[in-house]
Design a protein around this motif. Structure first.
Motif, PDB file in Angstrom:
ATOM      1  N   LEU A   1       8.614 -13.372 -11.360  1.00  0.00           N
ATOM      2  CA  LEU A   1       7.750 -12.330 -10.818  1.00  0.00           C
ATOM      3  C   LEU A   1       6.453 -12.912 -10.252  1.00  0.00           C
ATOM      4  CD1 LEU A   1       8.340  -9.640 -13.570  1.00  0.00           C
ATOM      5  CD2 LEU A   1       9.236  -9.643 -11.231  1.00  0.00           C
ATOM      6  N   LEU A   2       5.907 -13.917 -10.920  1.00  0.00           N
ATOM      7  CA  LEU A   2       4.702 -14.565 -10.396  1.00  0.00           C
ATOM      8  C   LEU A   2       4.993 -15.334  -9.109  1.00  0.00           C
ATOM      9  CD1 LEU A   2       2.868 -15.755 -13.624  1.00  0.00           C
ATOM     10  CD2 LEU A   2       2.153 -13.974 -12.028  1.00  0.00           C
ATOM     11  N   LEU A   3       6.209 -15.875  -8.982  1.00  0.00           N
ATOM     12  CA  LEU A   3       6.588 -16.516  -7.720  1.00  0.00           C
ATOM     13  C   LEU A   3       6.551 -15.493  -6.590  1.00  0.00           C
ATOM     14  CD1 LEU A   3       7.705 -18.755  -5.897  1.00  0.00           C
ATOM     15  CD2 LEU A   3      10.005 -18.116  -6.708  1.00  0.00           C
ATOM     16  N   LEU A   4       7.148 -14.329  -6.819  1.00  0.00           N
ATOM     17  CA  LEU A   4       7.107 -13.287  -5.797  1.00  0.00           C
ATOM     18  C   LEU A   4       5.671 -12.866  -5.508  1.00  0.00           C
ATOM     19  CD1 LEU A   4       8.413 -11.254  -3.874  1.00  0.00           C
ATOM     20  CD2 LEU A   4       8.559  -9.666  -5.811  1.00  0.00           C
ATOM     21  N   GLY A   5       4.883 -12.633  -6.551  1.00  0.00           N
ATOM     22  CA  GLY A   5       3.493 -12.241  -6.362  1.00  0.00           C
ATOM     23  C   GLY A   5       2.708 -13.279  -5.567  1.00  0.00           C
ATOM     24  N   SER A   6       2.952 -14.542  -5.837  1.00  0.00           N
ATOM     25  CA  SER A   6       2.277 -15.615  -5.094  1.00  0.00           C
ATOM     26  C   SER A   6       2.695 -15.630  -3.633  1.00  0.00           C
ATOM     27  CB  SER A   6       2.583 -16.974  -5.727  1.00  0.00           C
ATOM     28  OG  SER A   6       2.121 -17.018  -7.046  1.00  0.00           O
ATOM     29  N   LEU A   7       3.983 -15.449  -3.382  1.00  0.00           N
ATOM     30  CA  LEU A   7       4.463 -15.395  -1.996  1.00  0.00           C
ATOM     31  C   LEU A   7       3.852 -14.213  -1.252  1.00  0.00           C
ATOM     32  CD1 LEU A   7       8.212 -16.262  -2.621  1.00  0.00           C
ATOM     33  CD2 LEU A   7       6.547 -17.672  -1.381  1.00  0.00           C
TER      34      LEU A   7
ATOM     35  N   LEU B   1       6.131  -5.330  -9.607  1.00  0.00           N
ATOM     36  CA  LEU B   1       6.667  -4.245 -10.419  1.00  0.00           C
ATOM     37  C   LEU B   1       7.945  -3.675  -9.818  1.00  0.00           C
ATOM     38  CD1 LEU B   1       3.415  -2.399 -11.548  1.00  0.00           C
ATOM     39  CD2 LEU B   1       4.968  -3.776 -12.965  1.00  0.00           C
ATOM     40  N   VAL B   2       7.975  -3.519  -8.511  1.00  0.00           N
ATOM     41  CA  VAL B   2       9.199  -3.015  -7.875  1.00  0.00           C
ATOM     42  C   VAL B   2      10.334  -4.015  -8.086  1.00  0.00           C
ATOM     43  CG1 VAL B   2      10.278  -2.388  -5.678  1.00  0.00           C
ATOM     44  CG2 VAL B   2       7.976  -1.562  -6.210  1.00  0.00           C
ATOM     45  N   GLN B   3      10.068  -5.308  -7.908  1.00  0.00           N
ATOM     46  CA  GLN B   3      11.092  -6.336  -8.111  1.00  0.00           C
ATOM     47  C   GLN B   3      11.603  -6.328  -9.548  1.00  0.00           C
ATOM     48  OE1 GLN B   3      12.691  -8.357  -5.988  1.00  0.00           O
ATOM     49  NE2 GLN B   3      13.884  -9.229  -7.657  1.00  0.00           N
ATOM     50  N   GLN B   4      10.706  -6.113 -10.489  1.00  0.00           N
ATOM     51  CA  GLN B   4      11.092  -6.111 -11.895  1.00  0.00           C
ATOM     52  C   GLN B   4      12.087  -4.998 -12.210  1.00  0.00           C
ATOM     53  OE1 GLN B   4       8.012  -6.691 -14.941  1.00  0.00           O
ATOM     54  NE2 GLN B   4       8.693  -4.780 -15.872  1.00  0.00           N
ATOM     55  N   TYR B   5      11.903  -3.836 -11.603  1.00  0.00           N
ATOM     56  CA  TYR B   5      12.722  -2.677 -11.950  1.00  0.00           C
ATOM     57  C   TYR B   5      13.884  -2.420 -10.997  1.00  0.00           C
ATOM     58  CZ  TYR B   5       9.200  -1.509 -15.399  1.00  0.00           C
ATOM     59  OH  TYR B   5       8.354  -1.548 -16.471  1.00  0.00           O
ATOM     60  N   ILE B   6      13.839  -2.975  -9.800  1.00  0.00           N
ATOM     61  CA  ILE B   6      14.851  -2.665  -8.782  1.00  0.00           C
ATOM     62  C   ILE B   6      15.487  -3.958  -8.297  1.00  0.00           C
ATOM     63  CG2 ILE B   6      15.251  -1.613  -6.513  1.00  0.00           C
ATOM     64  CD1 ILE B   6      14.284   0.393  -8.636  1.00  0.00           C
TER      65      ILE B   6
ATOM     66  N   GLY C   1      17.175   0.197  -3.006  1.00  0.00           N
ATOM     67  CA  GLY C   1      16.154   0.670  -3.934  1.00  0.00           C
ATOM     68  C   GLY C   1      14.815  -0.014  -3.700  1.00  0.00           C
ATOM     69  N   TYR C   2      14.860  -1.317  -3.409  1.00  0.00           N
ATOM     70  CA  TYR C   2      13.619  -2.047  -3.176  1.00  0.00           C
ATOM     71  C   TYR C   2      12.888  -1.493  -1.958  1.00  0.00           C
ATOM     72  CZ  TYR C   2      10.327  -5.895  -3.017  1.00  0.00           C
ATOM     73  OH  TYR C   2       9.175  -6.632  -3.027  1.00  0.00           O
ATOM     74  N   VAL C   3      13.626  -1.296  -0.867  1.00  0.00           N
ATOM     75  CA  VAL C   3      13.003  -0.767   0.355  1.00  0.00           C
ATOM     76  C   VAL C   3      12.411   0.616   0.085  1.00  0.00           C
ATOM     77  CG1 VAL C   3      13.457   0.038   2.705  1.00  0.00           C
ATOM     78  CG2 VAL C   3      14.388  -2.146   1.947  1.00  0.00           C
ATOM     79  N   MET C   4      13.131   1.453  -0.651  1.00  0.00           N
ATOM     80  CA  MET C   4      12.629   2.792  -0.934  1.00  0.00           C
ATOM     81  C   MET C   4      11.337   2.733  -1.754  1.00  0.00           C
ATOM     82  SD  MET C   4      14.357   6.013  -2.956  1.00  0.00           S
ATOM     83  CE  MET C   4      14.049   5.371  -4.583  1.00  0.00           C
ATOM     84  N   TRP C   5      11.342   1.974  -2.856  1.00  0.00           N
ATOM     85  CA  TRP C   5      10.181   1.949  -3.739  1.00  0.00           C
ATOM     86  C   TRP C   5       9.009   1.167  -3.160  1.00  0.00           C
ATOM     87  CZ3 TRP C   5       9.156   5.371  -7.160  1.00  0.00           C
ATOM     88  CH2 TRP C   5      10.208   6.096  -7.725  1.00  0.00           C
ATOM     89  N   ILE C   6       9.295   0.106  -2.415  1.00  0.00           N
ATOM     90  CA  ILE C   6       8.189  -0.635  -1.806  1.00  0.00           C
ATOM     91  C   ILE C   6       7.585   0.205  -0.685  1.00  0.00           C
ATOM     92  CG2 ILE C   6       9.176  -2.078   0.046  1.00  0.00           C
ATOM     93  CD1 ILE C   6       6.891  -3.300  -2.748  1.00  0.00           C
ATOM     94  N   SER C   7       8.407   1.014  -0.023  1.00  0.00           N
ATOM     95  CA  SER C   7       7.884   1.930   0.998  1.00  0.00           C
ATOM     96  C   SER C   7       6.939   2.950   0.373  1.00  0.00           C
ATOM     97  CB  SER C   7       9.020   2.656   1.718  1.00  0.00           C
ATOM     98  OG  SER C   7       9.812   1.748   2.440  1.00  0.00           O
ATOM     99  N   ILE C   8       7.313   3.466  -0.785  1.00  0.00           N
ATOM    100  CA  ILE C   8       6.453   4.421  -1.488  1.00  0.00           C
ATOM    101  C   ILE C   8       5.140   3.739  -1.895  1.00  0.00           C
ATOM    102  CG2 ILE C   8       6.215   5.789  -3.617  1.00  0.00           C
ATOM    103  CD1 ILE C   8       9.294   6.352  -3.326  1.00  0.00           C
TER     104      ILE C   8
END
Length: 182
Positions: free
Chosen positions: A53-59, A105-110, A115-122
């Motif tokens: 998750l920290l890798l994604l956050g850093s990117l 958080l979206v990556q953690q749950y989806i 689902g990722y596109v939907m929740w990251i869009s929100i």
């Protein structure tokens, strides 16, 4: 010559920050919003997946820091009027805290792309259509030229999707090459 000009500009910028931004109501709002996002993230964080998750956050932070410098600094499409720190460009609030936390958080749950596109869009819609307009109302953020909140939403969404693509590519490499014991 350019070095001296840059140094003097930094001094003026620092003096402005200390005199006008530090401990202002806008600065306190930024501190509170950032603290809320970090508290939510720490409360919900799956500690067993923290490195991924920290890798994604850093990117995400890298993508948004570089694109913010281009969009805000070079093109001048928007600007933060208040900064948490006395450095230019004041991007810490959104690019380094809020957007990465939402993406993690979206990556953690989806796990699915749909689902990722939907929740990251929100999440990015919340930033673009709720948080940034509030920041604009209180004088923290300002749009320029023809840039608007919908364009900013698209910018946030595309940057998040690109970050996830890079993240999945890197983690895919890791999965194909498990750690060997020496």
């Amino acid at each position: 010559m350019a070095y001296e000009i840059a140094r003097k500009l930094s001094q003026v910028s620092y003096q402005h920050w200390v005199s006008n931004e530090l401990f202002s109501i806008d600065w306190v709002i930024l501190i509170i919003v950032n603290a809320i996002f970090y508290i939510i993230w720490l409360k919900l964080l799956d500690k067993s997946r923290i490195s991924h998750l920290l890798l994604l956050g850093s990117l995400v932070a890298m993508v948004f820091l570089t694109s913010d410098i281009f969009l805000y600094g070079f093109l001048g499409l928007a600007e933060y009027k208040v900064s948490l720190t006395p450095v230019e460009t004041p991007v810490f609030s959104i690019a380094v805290t809020v957007v990465p936390v939402i993406n993690m958080l979206v990556q953690q749950y989806i796990s699915s792309w749909k689902g990722y596109v939907m929740w990251i869009s929100i999440g990015m819609a919340f930033l673009a259509f709720v948080l940034l307009p509030i920041y604009s109302l209180v004088g923290i953020f300002q749009l320029h030229y023809n840039w608007n909140y919908f364009y900013h939403f698209l910018f946030l969404l595309i940057g998040s999707l690109i970050s996830r693509l890079i993240f999945l590519w890197i983690t895919g490499i890791e999965q194909r090459h498990p750690m060997s014991e020496n």
